[in-house]
Every structure is written in C-alpha cells, then in structure tokens.
Scaffold this motif. Structure first.
Motif, PDB file in Angstrom:
ATOM      1  N   UNK A   1       0.847  -1.172   0.000  1.00 11.38           N
ATOM      2  CA  UNK A   1       0.000   0.000   0.000  1.00 11.38           C
ATOM      3  C   UNK A   1       0.895   1.238   0.000  1.00 11.38           C
ATOM      4  N   UNK A   2       0.574   2.157  -0.891  1.00  9.32           N
ATOM      5  CA  UNK A   2       1.367   3.377  -0.965  1.00  9.32           C
ATOM      6  C   UNK A   2       0.977   4.326   0.169  1.00  9.32           C
ATOM      7  N   UNK A   3       1.894   5.190   0.566  1.00 10.41           N
ATOM      8  CA  UNK A   3       1.577   6.123   1.654  1.00 10.41           C
ATOM      9  C   UNK A   3       0.557   7.172   1.214  1.00 10.41           C
ATOM     10  N   UNK A   4      -0.180   7.673   2.180  1.00  3.03           N
ATOM     11  CA  UNK A   4      -1.138   8.742   1.918  1.00  3.03           C
ATOM     12  C   UNK A   4      -0.430  10.075   2.089  1.00  3.03           C
ATOM     13  N   UNK A   5      -0.374  10.845   1.015  1.00  6.01           N
ATOM     14  CA  UNK A   5       0.281  12.148   1.073  1.00  6.01           C
ATOM     15  C   UNK A   5      -0.711  13.303   1.087  1.00  6.01           C
ATOM     16  N   UNK A   6      -1.942  13.018   0.669  1.00  2.00           N
ATOM     17  CA  UNK A   6      -2.963  14.062   0.608  1.00  2.00           C
ATOM     18  C   UNK A   6      -4.301  13.483   1.057  1.00  2.00           C
ATOM     19  N   UNK A   7      -5.225  14.361   1.312  1.00  2.00           N
ATOM     20  CA  UNK A   7      -6.575  13.907   1.639  1.00  2.00           C
ATOM     21  C   UNK A   7      -7.174  13.172   0.442  1.00  2.00           C
ATOM     22  N   UNK A   8      -6.885  13.626  -0.757  1.00  2.00           N
ATOM     23  CA  UNK A   8      -7.386  12.931  -1.952  1.00  2.00           C
ATOM     24  C   UNK A   8      -6.872  11.493  -2.001  1.00  2.00           C
ATOM     25  N   UNK A   9      -5.632  11.265  -1.560  1.00  2.00           N
ATOM     26  CA  UNK A   9      -5.102   9.897  -1.509  1.00  2.00           C
ATOM     27  C   UNK A   9      -5.942   9.027  -0.576  1.00  2.00           C
ATOM     28  N   UNK A  10      -6.284   9.583   0.578  1.00  2.00           N
ATOM     29  CA  UNK A  10      -7.093   8.841   1.549  1.00  2.00           C
ATOM     30  C   UNK A  10      -8.480   8.567   0.969  1.00  2.00           C
ATOM     31  N   UNK A  11      -9.070   9.581   0.361  1.00  2.00           N
ATOM     32  CA  UNK A  11     -10.401   9.422  -0.224  1.00  2.00           C
ATOM     33  C   UNK A  11     -10.385   8.423  -1.381  1.00  2.00           C
ATOM     34  N   UNK A  12      -9.362   8.475  -2.217  1.00  2.00           N
ATOM     35  CA  UNK A  12      -9.249   7.511  -3.315  1.00  2.00           C
ATOM     36  C   UNK A  12      -9.171   6.085  -2.776  1.00  2.00           C
ATOM     37  N   UNK A  13      -8.405   5.905  -1.713  1.00  2.00           N
ATOM     38  CA  UNK A  13      -8.278   4.589  -1.082  1.00  2.00           C
ATOM     39  C   UNK A  13      -9.636   4.124  -0.548  1.00  2.00           C
ATOM     40  N   UNK A  14     -10.341   5.005   0.142  1.00  2.00           N
ATOM     41  CA  UNK A  14     -11.647   4.666   0.704  1.00  2.00           C
ATOM     42  C   UNK A  14     -12.660   4.355  -0.397  1.00  2.00           C
TER      43      UNK A  14
END
Length: 72
Positions: A1-14
C-alpha cells in the motif's frame, strides 16, 4: 500500500475499498442459495453504493476541514 500524502489519496483509497465491497456483495448475492440471502446482500450493495457516493462528493466538492490537531 502506498503512503497517503494528501486527503485525496485517503479518499481515493476509501472509494476503492467501497467499490471492492460492492463487488464482493454482488458476488455473494449471485451465489446466495435463498432469495432472502440474495436480498440481504443486495441491500448491502445499496449501502456501499451510498457510502461510495458520499466519498466521491466529499472529494469533488472538497468538503473537509483540515484541523490543526495531530493524530497520535
């Protein structure tokens, strides 16, 4: 799993996880041995679709507040 660098990264993952849940419950519904179980899984699909839609809306409309508190 790649690290979350932005809120968009977290949202994309979710959003991706919600889609995986949708696919999972659809598969279970297709394999269900009774109509009741099939309908239960399809209700789960509907809930996951709602979750995914909310996350997409949050992402598209930038509906989030970045607080200054640190998570421990």
């Amino acid at each position: 799993m790649k690290p979350f660098n932005t809120i968009d990264d977290v949202l994309d993952f979710a959003i991706e996880l919600e889609q995986k849940s949708i696919d999972f419950y659809k598969e279970l519904a297709q394999q269900a041995s009774s109509e009741d179980m099939q309908q239960t899984f399809l209700r789960f699909v509907e809930e996951e679709i709602k979750h995914k839609a909310k996350l997409i809306k949050v992402k598209e409309e930038k509906i989030f507040d970045i607080g200054t508190e640190k998570v421990k």
